[in-house]
Design an enzyme around this catalytic site. Structure first.
Site, mmCIF file in Angstrom:
data_model
loop_
_atom_site.group_PDB
_atom_site.id
_atom_site.type_symbol
_atom_site.label_atom_id
_atom_site.label_comp_id
_atom_site.label_asym_id
_atom_site.label_seq_id
_atom_site.Cartn_x
_atom_site.Cartn_y
_atom_site.Cartn_z
ATOM 1 N N LYS A 144 37.088 50.475 30.987
ATOM 2 C CA LYS A 144 38.405 50.144 30.418
ATOM 3 C C LYS A 144 38.763 48.775 30.970
ATOM 4 O O LYS A 144 39.032 48.619 32.159
ATOM 5 C CB LYS A 144 39.431 51.197 30.821
ATOM 6 C CG LYS A 144 40.806 50.850 30.338
ATOM 7 C CD LYS A 144 41.618 52.028 29.966
ATOM 8 C CE LYS A 144 42.865 51.653 29.184
ATOM 9 N NZ LYS A 144 43.259 50.271 29.159
ATOM 10 N N CYS A 167 44.809 36.837 74.703
ATOM 11 C CA CYS A 167 44.467 36.408 76.065
ATOM 12 C C CYS A 167 45.262 35.190 76.513
ATOM 13 O O CYS A 167 45.071 34.705 77.628
ATOM 14 C CB CYS A 167 42.973 36.129 76.161
ATOM 15 S SG CYS A 167 42.494 34.654 75.261
ATOM 16 N N LYS A 216 34.670 58.180 24.295
ATOM 17 C CA LYS A 216 34.898 58.399 22.856
ATOM 18 C C LYS A 216 33.836 59.348 22.343
ATOM 19 O O LYS A 216 32.664 59.220 22.732
ATOM 20 C CB LYS A 216 34.767 57.085 22.078
ATOM 21 C CG LYS A 216 35.805 56.074 22.439
ATOM 22 C CD LYS A 216 35.563 54.747 21.721
ATOM 23 C CE LYS A 216 36.462 53.700 22.345
ATOM 24 N NZ LYS A 216 36.153 52.356 21.902
ATOM 25 N N GLU A 230 32.480 53.689 28.312
ATOM 26 C CA GLU A 230 32.482 52.253 28.582
ATOM 27 C C GLU A 230 33.610 51.921 29.541
ATOM 28 O O GLU A 230 34.500 52.744 29.767
ATOM 29 C CB GLU A 230 32.618 51.455 27.280
ATOM 30 C CG GLU A 230 33.873 51.769 26.501
ATOM 31 C CD GLU A 230 33.849 51.224 25.084
ATOM 32 O OE1 GLU A 230 32.825 50.713 24.645
ATOM 33 O OE2 GLU A 230 34.882 51.326 24.419
ATOM 34 N N TYR A 262 24.035 20.660 26.960
ATOM 35 C CA TYR A 262 25.033 21.250 26.052
ATOM 36 C C TYR A 262 26.094 20.183 25.730
ATOM 37 O O TYR A 262 26.434 19.946 24.573
ATOM 38 C CB TYR A 262 25.678 22.470 26.728
ATOM 39 C CG TYR A 262 26.723 23.172 25.885
ATOM 40 C CD1 TYR A 262 26.388 24.270 25.099
ATOM 41 C CD2 TYR A 262 28.049 22.730 25.885
ATOM 42 C CE1 TYR A 262 27.342 24.906 24.332
ATOM 43 C CE2 TYR A 262 29.003 23.354 25.112
ATOM 44 C CZ TYR A 262 28.656 24.443 24.342
ATOM 45 O OH TYR A 262 29.604 25.072 23.578
ATOM 46 N N ASP A 263 26.594 19.515 26.781
ATOM 47 C CA ASP A 263 27.637 18.500 26.591
ATOM 48 C C ASP A 263 27.129 17.360 25.714
ATOM 49 O O ASP A 263 27.857 16.839 24.868
ATOM 50 C CB ASP A 263 28.088 17.936 27.950
ATOM 51 C CG ASP A 263 28.814 18.994 28.770
ATOM 52 O OD1 ASP A 263 29.227 20.019 28.187
ATOM 53 O OD2 ASP A 263 28.942 18.807 29.996
HETATM 54 N N1 5U1 Z 1 36.857 49.966 26.227
HETATM 55 C C1 5U1 Z 1 37.792 50.330 25.359
HETATM 56 N N2 5U1 Z 1 39.080 50.066 25.492
HETATM 57 N N3 5U1 Z 1 39.704 50.568 24.428
HETATM 58 C C2 5U1 Z 1 41.027 50.560 24.102
HETATM 59 N N4 5U1 Z 1 37.579 51.019 24.216
HETATM 60 C C3 5U1 Z 1 38.779 51.178 23.620
HETATM 61 N N5 5U1 Z 1 39.116 51.784 22.468
HETATM 62 C C4 5U1 Z 1 40.426 51.791 22.107
HETATM 63 C C5 5U1 Z 1 41.403 51.168 22.919
HETATM 64 C C6 5U1 Z 1 42.825 51.187 22.528
HETATM 65 O O1 5U1 Z 1 40.835 52.382 20.960
HETATM 66 C C7 5U1 Z 1 39.909 53.072 20.108
HETATM 67 C C8 5U1 Z 1 39.528 54.416 20.650
HETATM 68 C C9 5U1 Z 1 40.612 53.276 18.799
#
Ligand code: 5U1
Length: 677
Positions: free
Chosen positions: A118, A420, A293, A116, A34-35
């Protein structure tokens, strides 16, 4: 090939390698290659400056320092998410949505959700105009952020150009910038080597790195990025589900979390939360919860927004993993191998779901580096099942320095064992110091018994820490062999042990007889012999006597055993006290190693796992294969028997095809396990 063509080919090859490495987790090029390609491109571009393009990988790092960040107004506001801190709040969220969608005739059964992780990073927006990355911004207050285009361009996981023939006029991709744990360790080590203060956690490190005025500094920090949504879109139609949009972003080479799942209803959400919680400790980056969501975009539109947050999504948070508390004392504990560890005694604090009263300070050098003093306010961290640790001191909260110096001087490691009183040795080349008294030290004796009895070793149920302390202090037990000589009459002489508990313990000790050689070898507590090494030794030698008579060379020939491990085993085995304990334990272990349940089944078959399996985590798949006698390795070669593939399998799958190997999906793997079981 002329210079223009060569430059074009090099750019394509380097960006493809970036995608393989950063997006698909499946490196194709060795670093050196790669380098070499990168330097060739740099040389050509220096020779032909007019031919340098904005999307060239050499242009990820701007040469000059910026003066400050200008503001970027978010045309579609960057919202925050509402939080849920309990299952009850998630249940209420699902009920609210079900009612709203039933009213709009969009849901009569369970709602489908996308789940998913956070990410514990920083939200950013990346704008592509006609396929080219033109602007990157932080979230800021959601309406206005800072222009960090130059810094975002240094992140190799972010495409500089969309791989589309007809790119949309505008596409804004949103996601999170974060720092992988291994990069965090690396930059902190580099900072310490330069005598600088380390970062407190990966999130702070990512934030500090993204807001660097000199993008060369950002580039050196090796930030990562995961996409989770879109903002402004012009000139293309998007898929009609959240999951579909994510798959589209993946096809454009944006990295997405492997732990994404589509689930049904609130039960699906709560199951996912538990599952992700298990994954969390082994993920390469920090997360602080799960995001749910609604999958159907039409339903998202109906649900809309409430104040500054979408109504169709929620963040389900894990209990905090970092908290502030006060150091009430610094104790020194003696471990199984005699190592002295300073431990902060803390004002009890609830962190990561448990009340923490002690946190490791690792060693004297760490205490000195962090300058932890009694009375200090400190950050305590608890990640997964890891022992809580003191991350750093809030110096601004320290009582007046002079006063503190008088009442709480800097910590000094004792020169005698606190248990000890034997002298303490510092081993050349090691930071740790050790008690010189070996198993004559009661602390080491207790730890050796604890190690022997633990679940992963001889698994003696009910033999807890308090009981071990009592047994060692009363001198009924000095070595693991003494456990097998205990009887009910002796046990009931101990404080707070009734007849029934004594009988149960004796039964549990008896039940541990006959455990396989690998567990016994691990239970002995030989330095450097962990569970995997013990398994390899047991498989290779078959019996303890064969191992006892083996030379260092013969031991080093075993896969997973190097010369250091072999020497450590030899040192342990020639020690007369250890030999006497082993002799006294004859009959407690069973020679040989359990093989696959059916001879010739998966015994010695080599598996490689790649991609995300629909129902099994990697750890689960690995333990099922191992339980059936197979072995799981990391890379595909001619020695591989089976490659098990899941979603987003990378180059390992192509390699398997190249080598003509048998490829299985999860279903086929399960069937094979059943057939051989
Ligand atoms: N993983 C994830 N984090 N996060 C933060 N999805 C996600 N979606 C977000 C935010 C503020 O906002 C959408 C639902 C609009």
């Amino acid at each position: 090939m002329n210079a223009t063509e060569r430059m074009c080919a090099l750019r394509a090859q380097i960006e493809a390698a970036n995608t393989q490495y950063y997006v698909l987790d499946a490196p194709t090029l060795p670093d050196a290659e790669y380098d070499r390609l990168f330097r060739e491109l740099q040389t050509l571009e220096a020779e032909y400056p007019d031919l340098v393009t904005a999307d060239s990988p050499t242009q990820r790092v701007g040469a000059k320092a910026a003066r400050g960040f200008s503001s970027v107004i978010h045309r579609v506001p960057m919202l925050s998410l509402a939080n849920a801190f309990s299952n009850a709040e998630v249940i209420a969220f699902d009920r609210r949505l079900s009612e709203a969608l039933a009213g709009a005739r969009l849901a009569d059964a369970e709602i489908e959700y996308v789940c998913e992780p956070k990410f514990d990073g920083l939200a950013v927006s990346i704008l592509y105009r006609n396929g080219l990355l033109v602007q990157g911004a932080t979230r800021g207050d959601g309406e206005t952020g800072e222009d960090v285009t130059e810094n975002l361009r240094t992140i190799r996981a972010i495409p500089l150009r969309l791989p589309l023939d007809n790119p949309p006029a505008e596409l804004e991709v949103r996601g999170e910038v974060l720092m992988m744990r291994h990069d965090f360790e690396r930059i902190n080590q580099e900072a310490l080597a330069r005598g600088e203060k380390p970062f407190v956690n990966p999130r702070n490190a990512a934030a500090g790195s993204l807001r660097q005025l000199d993008s060369r500094v950002t580039a050196a920090r090796r930030l990562s990025f995961f996409a989770y949504g879109v903002g402004v879109v012009q000139g293309t139609d998007l898929p009609e589900t959240q999951a579909g949009q994510m798959a589209w972003l993946a096809s454009l080479h944006f990295p997405l979390a492997h732990e994404r799942r589509v689930v049904q209803g609130v039960d699906g959400l709560l199951d996912y939360f538990v599952w992700l919680g298990v994954q969390r400790a082994s993920m390469p980056y920090d997360i602080d919860g799960a995001v749910y969501k609604v999958n159907a975009i039409a339903a998202q539109t109906v649900l809309g927004f409430v104040s500054r947050a979408p109504r169709f999504a929620i963040a389900h948070k894990y209990p905090a993993q970092e908290e502030l508390t006060v150091v009430e004392g610094i104790d020194v504990q003696v471990g199984r191998t005699g190592v002295l560890t300073p431990v902060a005694r803390l004002k009890p604090v609830f962190v990561g779901g448990v009340t923490v009263t002690n946190a490791t300070l690792h060693n004297a050098d760490e205490v000195a580096k962090k300058d932890v003093r009694v009375g200090d306010t400190v950050i305590v961290r608890r990640a997964g099942d890891v022992i809580p640790e003191v991350v750093g001191v809030l110096l601004e909260r320290r009582p007046m320095r002079d006063l503190l110096e008088a009442i709480s001087p800097a910590f000094v490691m004792p020169t005698q064992c606190p248990v000890c009183a034997a002298s303490v040795l510092r081993i050349e080349g090691e930071v740790a110091v050790r008690c010189s008294n070996g198993l004559a030290c009661p602390a080491q004796r207790k730890q050796a018994i604890r190690h022997f009895a633990q679940r992963r070793a001889m698994d003696i149920e009910g033999l807890g820490d308090k009981l071990i302390d009592q047994l060692v202090e009363s001198a009924y037990v000095g070595t693991p062999a003494d456990l097998y000589r205990l009887d009910v009459a002796t046990l009931v002489r101990l404080d707070r042990i009734g007849e029934k508990s004594a009988e149960n313990l004796i039964a549990a000790i008896a039940a541990s007889r006959g455990r396989p050689l690998s567990r016994f070898l691990f239970a002995l507590g030989i330095r450097h012999v962990g569970e995997e090494t013990a398994k390899a030794l047991a498989r290779h030698f078959g019996s303890l006597d064969a191992l006892l008579t083996a030379s260092i060379e013969q031991m080093s020939a075993v896969v997973d055993v190097g010369s250091v491990v072999a020497a450590s085993i030899a040192v342990f085995m020639v020690e007369p006290h250890n030999r006497a304990v082993i002799e006294a334990l004859r009959g407690v272990w069973t020679d040989g190693e359990p093989q696959a349940r059916k001879a010739g089944g998966l015994a010695r078959k080599v598996f490689v796992l790649t991609g995300t399996l629909p129902n099994l985590s990697r750890e689960e798949a690995k333990s099922l294969i191992e339980a059936a006698g197979g072995k799981v390795t990391g890379s595909v070669s001619k020695k591989t028997d089976f490659v098990v593939v899941g979603a987003e399998a990378g180059s390992k799958l192509s390699k398997a095809h190249e080598l003509g190997l048998t490829v299985l999906d999860e279903h086929e793997l399960k069937r094979m396990l059943e057939e051989t079981g």
